[in-house]
Design a protein around this motif. Structure first.
Motif, PDB file in Angstrom:
ATOM      1  N   THR A   1       0.760  -1.074  -0.040  1.00 26.46           N
ATOM      2  CA  THR A   1       0.034   0.068   0.096  1.00 26.46           C
ATOM      3  C   THR A   1       0.797   1.265   0.132  1.00 26.46           C
ATOM      4  O   THR A   1       2.134   0.944   0.427  1.00 26.46           O
ATOM      5  N   LEU A   2       0.307   2.396  -0.504  1.00 28.64           N
ATOM      6  CA  LEU A   2       0.975   3.587  -0.249  1.00 28.64           C
ATOM      7  C   LEU A   2       0.681   4.422   1.033  1.00 28.64           C
ATOM      8  O   LEU A   2       1.309   5.504   1.134  1.00 28.64           O
ATOM      9  N   THR A   3      -0.342   3.799   1.833  1.00 29.16           N
ATOM     10  CA  THR A   3      -0.754   4.579   3.020  1.00 29.16           C
ATOM     11  C   THR A   3      -0.185   3.773   4.177  1.00 29.16           C
ATOM     12  O   THR A   3      -0.334   2.647   4.525  1.00 29.16           O
ATOM     13  N   ARG A   4       0.876   4.754   4.838  1.00 26.79           N
ATOM     14  CA  ARG A   4       1.649   4.485   6.106  1.00 26.79           C
ATOM     15  C   ARG A   4       0.695   4.133   7.261  1.00 26.79           C
ATOM     16  O   ARG A   4      -0.168   4.983   7.405  1.00 26.79           O
ATOM     17  N   VAL A   5       0.712   3.080   7.868  1.00 28.35           N
ATOM     18  CA  VAL A   5       0.281   3.155   9.247  1.00 28.35           C
ATOM     19  C   VAL A   5       0.748   2.291  10.304  1.00 28.35           C
ATOM     20  O   VAL A   5       1.618   1.571   9.828  1.00 28.35           O
ATOM     21  N   ASN A   6       0.659   2.882  11.359  1.00 34.21           N
ATOM     22  CA  ASN A   6       1.516   2.334  12.437  1.00 34.21           C
ATOM     23  C   ASN A   6       0.785   1.572  13.574  1.00 34.21           C
ATOM     24  O   ASN A   6      -0.006   1.752  14.263  1.00 34.21           O
TER      25      ASN A   6
ATOM     26  N   SER B   1       9.709   3.530   2.816  1.00 33.97           N
ATOM     27  CA  SER B   1       9.409   2.387   2.792  1.00 33.97           C
ATOM     28  C   SER B   1      10.212   1.125   2.289  1.00 33.97           C
ATOM     29  O   SER B   1      11.393   1.572   1.969  1.00 33.97           O
ATOM     30  N   ASN B   2      10.018  -0.137   2.115  1.00 30.01           N
ATOM     31  CA  ASN B   2      10.775  -1.050   1.828  1.00 30.01           C
ATOM     32  C   ASN B   2      10.731  -1.334   0.285  1.00 30.01           C
ATOM     33  O   ASN B   2      11.236  -2.232  -0.270  1.00 30.01           O
ATOM     34  N   SER B   3       9.801  -0.590  -0.282  1.00 28.81           N
ATOM     35  CA  SER B   3       9.475  -0.728  -1.873  1.00 28.81           C
ATOM     36  C   SER B   3      10.217   0.260  -2.475  1.00 28.81           C
ATOM     37  O   SER B   3      10.832   1.161  -1.814  1.00 28.81           O
ATOM     38  N   SER B   4      10.377   0.376  -3.850  1.00 29.64           N
ATOM     39  CA  SER B   4      10.893   1.420  -4.357  1.00 29.64           C
ATOM     40  C   SER B   4      10.067   2.876  -4.598  1.00 29.64           C
ATOM     41  O   SER B   4      10.499   3.760  -5.100  1.00 29.64           O
ATOM     42  N   TYR B   5       8.814   2.404  -3.955  1.00 29.23           N
ATOM     43  CA  TYR B   5       7.833   3.821  -3.852  1.00 29.23           C
ATOM     44  C   TYR B   5       7.793   4.346  -2.495  1.00 29.23           C
ATOM     45  O   TYR B   5       7.882   3.493  -1.433  1.00 29.23           O
ATOM     46  N   SER B   6       8.052   5.340  -2.208  1.00 28.23           N
ATOM     47  CA  SER B   6       7.826   6.302  -0.929  1.00 28.23           C
ATOM     48  C   SER B   6       6.402   6.102  -0.518  1.00 28.23           C
ATOM     49  O   SER B   6       5.564   6.101  -1.292  1.00 28.23           O
ATOM     50  N   PHE B   7       6.039   6.066   1.018  1.00 26.72           N
ATOM     51  CA  PHE B   7       4.755   6.297   1.140  1.00 26.72           C
ATOM     52  C   PHE B   7       4.169   7.554   0.839  1.00 26.72           C
ATOM     53  O   PHE B   7       4.801   8.782   0.987  1.00 26.72           O
ATOM     54  N   MET B   8       3.071   7.721   0.568  1.00 25.72           N
ATOM     55  CA  MET B   8       2.417   8.914  -0.014  1.00 25.72           C
ATOM     56  C   MET B   8       1.305   9.708   0.893  1.00 25.72           C
ATOM     57  O   MET B   8       1.261  10.601   0.824  1.00 25.72           O
TER      58      MET B   8
END
Ligand SMILES: *[C@@H]1O[C@H](CO)[C@@H](O)[C@H](O)[C@H]1NC(C)=O
Ligand SMILES: *[C@@H]1O[C@H](CO)[C@@H](O)[C@H](O)[C@H]1NC(C)=O
Length: 350
Positions: A286-291, A319-326
């Motif tokens: 996902t692109l949505t970071r949640v803690n 993030s651990n992917s090549s996309y930053s969380f947005m």
């Protein structure tokens, strides 16, 4: 001769199976979250959206040859005021040709219309509740309305009132639409993929699978194909269509839960459906970071004003992917001012 206590217990014993046979017919079902008229309304909407979109699966590739720009549809799913509307307002500023906004607000809660870019963006909504499938219906209603409204809507991002942007609009748009899939694992993967978390090894999965009763999900959904993920995702147009066309899985997911402690249908419906229909078309994250550290009662950590800092924003993007969380959630409403204070210099500077 039979004595009375014997007769009594014998007849009690006999009545048990009869009880099971007849009670479900006598008493109405305990819990009917989605009424038939609501269901029919939705079906009509989904059918209209499907028909209108017929043959537009190639929209994105066709767009390349015209000068009409693809858009991102932002789908706000809320049952309270949109606390961070002023922050989103800045996010959207000056990008009118590149996005649309749709808001599904629970009609039973009193909501102050936020105005600005949000005015007139409320869609026909129905009641939503935790621990039942109404949140799935609301997300599908948003997807269908956005599909119908504008053929240029090419990505569909579901966010809640507790979500904030972690980057500028330009950054999000360019990452999604202009330089897609830099983490391509193989050249056979589609250009545009959906960003949806799809996990299969979470400890709570078995209880969640059986929340509606044992084996109820069969045969459509064997346990081995049951998935979990976040209900906040970014789908391609093609996958938005897959979701609103589905009838098969919905028949199971719309059933009420018997075990309310394991009832989060919206965390399972979308990842299960998309992993069955098109696993390679999804990034699985996902692109949505949640803690989830220290989560309470199924709610993730909620950030408070004192925790808000430029360092936090930078940390949440990683993030651990090549996309930053947005995007990120959840934030308490009083985080608005500290977030606005660093909007220009931190959040929207990238
Ligand atoms: C996640 O929440 C915990 C408290 O539950 C906090 O200690 C931690 O710093 C948070 N992590 C991030 C990356 O914000
Ligand atoms: C990245 O991966 C590491 C190791 O698996 C994990 O500890 C960390 O929480 C992950 N970070 C994020 C943002 O998911």
């Amino acid at each position: 001769m039979f004595n009375t206590p014997f007769l009594l217990s014998f007849s009690l014993l006999l009545s048990f199976p009869l009880l099971f046979l007849f009670v479900p017919r006598i008493l109405p079902p305990r819990h009917v979250p989605i009424s038939l008229p609501d269901e029919l309304d939705d079906l009509a909407l989904f059918r209209r959206a499907t028909l209108a979109s017929f043959g537009d699966g190639a929209t994105l590739s066709r767009l390349g040859t015209t000068n009409r720009k693809p858009k991102i549809a932002f789908l706000f799913l809320t049952n309270t005021d949109l606390h961070f509307a002023p922050l989103w307002q800045q996010f959207f500023q000056n990008n009118e040709e590149f996005y649309n906004i749709y808001i599904h607000a629970d009609p039973y809660s009193k909501i102050t219309p936020p105005g600005g870019v949000f005015s007139g963006r409320f869609i026909a909504a129905k009641k939503t509740q935790r621990a039942n499938p109404t949140l799935i219906s609301a997300a599908r209603r948003l997807l269908a309305t956005a599909l119908l409204d504008d053929p240029l809507n090419s990505y569909f991002a579901v966010v809640s009132q507790h979500c904030i942007p972690l980057h500028s609009f330009k950054y999000v748009y360019e990452s999604l639409l202009l330089k897609p899939i830099s983490d391509t694992r193989s050249s056979s993967l589609p250009m545009y993929r959906s960003f949806i978390e799809i996990l299969d090894d979470e400890p709570q999965l078995w209880d969640r699978y059986n929340a509606r009763g044992k084996n109820v999900m069969l045969p459509e959904i064997p346990f081995s194909r049951f998935r979990i993920g976040s209900q906040f995702f970014v789908l391609t147009r093609q996958h938005a269509l897959v979701v609103i066309r589905d009838r098969r899985l919905w028949r199971k997911f719309r059933l009420p839960c018997l075990n309310l402690n394991s009832c989060y249908p919206e965390e399972h419906y979308f990842p299960t459906l998309l992993s069955m229909e098109d696993p390679d078309g999804c990034t699985h994250y996902t692109l949505t970071r949640v803690n989830w550290t220290g989560s309470v009662n199924g709610h993730p950590h909620t950030y408070r004003p004192l925790e808000i800092s430029p360092q936090l924003i930078h940390k949440l993007r990683q993030s651990n992917s090549s996309y930053s969380f947005m995007f990120a959630r959840k934030f308490s409403p009083d985080c608005l001012q500290p977030l606005l204070d660093m909007a220009d210099n931190v959040i929207f500077r990238d």
